[in-house]
Motif scaffolding. Sequence first.
Motif, mmCIF file in Angstrom:
data_model
loop_
_atom_site.group_PDB
_atom_site.id
_atom_site.type_symbol
_atom_site.label_atom_id
_atom_site.label_comp_id
_atom_site.label_asym_id
_atom_site.label_seq_id
_atom_site.Cartn_x
_atom_site.Cartn_y
_atom_site.Cartn_z
ATOM 1 N N PRO A 71 0.829 -1.210 0.000
ATOM 2 C CA PRO A 71 0.000 0.000 0.000
ATOM 3 C C PRO A 71 0.862 1.259 0.000
ATOM 4 C CG PRO A 71 -0.029 -1.074 2.156
ATOM 5 C CD PRO A 71 0.642 -2.011 1.223
ATOM 6 N N GLY A 72 0.489 2.194 -0.861
ATOM 7 C CA GLY A 72 1.195 3.471 -0.910
ATOM 8 C C GLY A 72 2.462 3.484 -1.747
ATOM 9 N N GLU A 73 2.813 2.362 -2.376
ATOM 10 C CA GLU A 73 4.089 2.306 -3.110
ATOM 11 C C GLU A 73 3.999 2.803 -4.547
ATOM 12 O OE1 GLU A 73 7.248 -0.777 -2.182
ATOM 13 O OE2 GLU A 73 5.413 -1.942 -1.909
ATOM 14 N N ILE A 74 2.885 2.523 -5.218
ATOM 15 C CA ILE A 74 2.756 2.901 -6.630
ATOM 16 C C ILE A 74 1.472 3.699 -6.808
ATOM 17 C CG2 ILE A 74 2.605 2.092 -9.020
ATOM 18 C CD1 ILE A 74 3.928 -0.466 -8.234
ATOM 19 N N PHE A 75 1.571 4.835 -7.480
ATOM 20 C CA PHE A 75 0.392 5.603 -7.852
ATOM 21 C C PHE A 75 -0.015 5.111 -9.237
ATOM 22 C CE2 PHE A 75 -1.906 9.301 -9.495
ATOM 23 C CZ PHE A 75 -2.713 9.628 -8.421
ATOM 24 N N VAL A 76 -1.179 4.483 -9.334
ATOM 25 C CA VAL A 76 -1.569 3.794 -10.560
ATOM 26 C C VAL A 76 -2.705 4.529 -11.262
ATOM 27 C CG1 VAL A 76 -2.478 1.649 -11.541
ATOM 28 C CG2 VAL A 76 -0.856 1.561 -9.626
ATOM 29 N N VAL A 77 -2.522 4.753 -12.553
ATOM 30 C CA VAL A 77 -3.569 5.286 -13.419
ATOM 31 C C VAL A 77 -3.830 4.224 -14.484
ATOM 32 C CG1 VAL A 77 -4.220 7.095 -15.053
ATOM 33 C CG2 VAL A 77 -2.836 7.668 -13.057
ATOM 34 N N ARG A 78 -5.082 3.776 -14.573
ATOM 35 C CA ARG A 78 -5.413 2.743 -15.561
ATOM 36 C C ARG A 78 -6.520 3.247 -16.480
ATOM 37 N NH1 ARG A 78 -5.715 -3.006 -12.408
ATOM 38 N NH2 ARG A 78 -5.684 -3.756 -14.575
ATOM 39 N N ASN A 79 -6.326 3.035 -17.769
ATOM 40 C CA ASN A 79 -7.347 3.370 -18.750
ATOM 41 C C ASN A 79 -7.260 2.376 -19.900
ATOM 42 O OD1 ASN A 79 -5.319 4.282 -20.656
ATOM 43 N ND2 ASN A 79 -5.223 6.223 -19.553
ATOM 44 N N VAL A 80 -8.109 2.520 -20.893
ATOM 45 C CA VAL A 80 -8.083 1.602 -22.028
ATOM 46 C C VAL A 80 -6.780 1.785 -22.802
ATOM 47 C CG1 VAL A 80 -9.209 0.939 -24.188
ATOM 48 C CG2 VAL A 80 -10.596 1.576 -22.212
ATOM 49 N N ALA A 81 -5.970 0.731 -22.847
ATOM 50 C CA ALA A 81 -4.737 0.674 -23.653
ATOM 51 C C ALA A 81 -3.614 1.565 -23.140
ATOM 52 C CB ALA A 81 -5.013 0.979 -25.121
#
Length: 240
Positions: A71-81
């Motif tokens: 927890p707190g290690e990676i700031f993740v942004v997910r979207n299509v492709a």
Amino acid sequence: MPSALDLSNDASRRLLPERLIKGYEVFLGGRFQREQDRYSQLAKMGQKPKVLLIGCCDSRVAPEAIFDAGPGEIFVVRNVANLVPPYLPNDDLHGTSAALEFAVTGLKVEHIVVMGHASCGGVNAYVKNAMDPAQQQPPDGDFIGHWMSLIKPAADRLGPPQESLELYTERLAKASIIHTLANLRTFPYVRDLEAGGTLALHGAYFGVADGRLLALDERTGEFLAVSEAAHAKAFATPRF
């Protein structure tokens, strides 16, 4: 103050999918129990991740699982492709650009990783539509088609397919990562921080079937295998 719900009774268990409730209960008895101090610290001190990872929303490629992140290690942004549009400030709603701005200027991450993957449905859809003239202009209300048009410059640079569509799609997915890195560099704060040596950009590509991770060497444009010895060991170890 609203009363807490006991999700062990039948009525409350209908509020969420059963799979999520069961997973949450495992989390409470396992990881949360082991890392409760860490969660408490994050709640009090806030998050300070050093890595922003821009990944695909495909359910098979969860960054936290692939990189064994706590927890707190990676700031993740997910979207299509796993795409990033170029810097274009206007009144449109820019979810990915807003997350990028927050991670870079607010959280002051030190690395941005764009991670694509094999068998990407978004890239595959773009290729199929590009092969069908009737589908090349997305109709009104087609969010996916308009979003996937961000890949067109990468496809234009590759030229028409010279191999099977399957191989071409994988090649385009990697070319799209390179193009997305170029789009990231159109954001003034990304460009300035990279030039100053306080921000590094990276490209990565994950094989869903074989678990192989590739990293982009921007000097050559090649994707090179990461941790080959560990990968070989994972396949050499009997699973049963």
